[in-house]
Design an enzyme around this catalytic site. Structure first.
Site, short mmCIF file in Angstrom:
data_model
loop_
_atom_site.label_atom_id
_atom_site.label_comp_id
_atom_site.label_asym_id
_atom_site.label_seq_id
_atom_site.Cartn_x
_atom_site.Cartn_y
_atom_site.Cartn_z
CB ILE A 2 43.99 32.97 -30.89
CG1 ILE A 2 42.94 31.89 -30.64
CG2 ILE A 2 45.24 32.70 -30.09
CD1 ILE A 2 43.43 30.49 -30.99
CG ASP A 3 41.79 36.85 -35.98
OD1 ASP A 3 41.06 37.79 -35.64
OD2 ASP A 3 41.85 36.41 -37.13
CE LYS A 4 34.55 34.60 -38.18
NZ LYS A 4 33.68 35.52 -38.97
#
Length: 350
Positions: A169-171
């Protein structure tokens, strides 16, 4: 352990959906080396007449039968020094030799970074990733990542591709990730992804008054001009997002989204495409929209919310060893909770 809940339930198969790199924007560019595996086994009369892939799966049960079949086809698993097909029938006196290199994530250094571990056993870990943590090392992010933390917490993860990670999942998206602790678990989880048999549910807050839930079924590909962005475009990969309204406010809606496919930025792209950009999204909704008449508290909250209001709240999977159906849940992080609380208080004022 965090306050997040883990429960084991009998979920119908149709309730599971694909878990992939759906909300990931981190580029994995770290180097890898290899761990060499060299094993031998002498067959006897008890193996007479059995298929070689069946025998290999019994002997080396730590690996999946599918993985062993592939090694047979690729010439990594030999019978008396020769390549054979998986359906080869054993005579009961063969010598099996397994020579294979397991890709390892060892160039990244272990770092003592705290992990919010929701669940852990000998095969898997479920982690509640905080906002701001990059999953994979990459350009500009060589340290402080989830991979660095995993290598410190469980050093044997260095023997696995991507340190056992099977999705990302994204930062600036918070929430649940599953990590494999051995090759068989990693293979089994990856297979679940491919079969769309993993469930992942997101909580999010969007601008606008969404009337009802629905489905967005539109292809996604890299934006032709702005390479940071993804976009709904012909010729893209199939992408399906199901969404439901959970809570309505004066100028905002709290939504839950469930992924049928997993494309980079899928939820953010699809919701923006239908006119409901995520609060705080710096890529797809870069301008802060403060409604007319908003209180000073709401104004400050919106302007100071610097990341997409997106949280991976539930994760469902089948345990790779026990075959138990498992469901995990992670509470909202403080910034997301504060945002919703402010919207509720603002709504009550009308």
């Amino acid at each position: 352990m965090s306050q997040a809940q883990s429960t084991h339930s009998n979920l119908p198969e149709t309730e599971f959906n694909l878990l992939e790199d759906a909300e990931d924007a981190d580029n994995h560019t770290s180097d890898s080396t290899a761990t060499r595996l060299s094993l031998q086994f002498q067959l006897d009369d008890s193996h007479l007449g059995l298929r070689i892939d069946q025998v290999a799966a019994i002997i080396w049960s730590e690996f999946s039968r599918e993985k062993l079949k592939q090694w047979l086809k690729d010439g990594h698993l030999l019978v008396n020094g020769n390549t054979v097909k998986p359906k080869y029938k054993c005579e009961g006196d063969e010598l099996l030799t397994l020579e294979v290199e397991l890709e390892a994530q060892t160039r990244s250094l272990p770092e003592d970074i705290p992990l919010d571990i929701i669940y852990e056993d000998d095969d898997i870990m479920v982690i509640n990733k905080p906002v701001g943590m990059v999953v994979h090392p990459g350009a500009g992010n060589s340290s402080g990542t989830l991979v660095n933390a995993l290598l410190h917490h469980y050093p044997k993860s260095a023997e696995l591709t991507r340190a056992g990670l099977v999705h990302r999942i994204d930062k600036d998206t918070s929430g649940l990730l599953v990590v494999a602790k051995n090759l068989e678990a990693q293979f089994a989880l990856t297979k679940q992804l491919a079969k769309k048999s993993v469930y992942r549910l997101y909580d999010l807050v969007v601008y606008g008054n969404m009337i009802a839930g629905g489905t967005v079924d539109e292809p996604i590909k890299r934006h032709p001009v702005d390479r940071v962005k993804m976009a709904v475009l012909p010729g893209g990969k199939d992408a399906v997002t199901h969404y439901n309204v959970k809570e309505r406010f004066q100028h905002f809606t709290r939504v839950q989204a469930r992924l049928e496919t997993g494309r980079t930025h899928q939820i953010r792209v699809h919701l923006s495409y239908i006119g409901y950009g995520l609060v705080g999204d710096p890529v797809y909704t870069p301008r802060v929209r403060v409604p007319a008449g908003a209180s000073a508290l709401l104004n400050d909250t919106l302007r100071n919310f610097k990341r997409q209001a997106l949280h991976a709240v539930k994760l469902g999977l089948v345990h790779p060893r026990t075959q138990e159906e498992m469901m995990f849940e992670a509470p909202w992080p403080e910034d997301f909770k504060q945002l919703v609380d402010v919207l509720r208080s603002e709504n009550a004022a009308y």
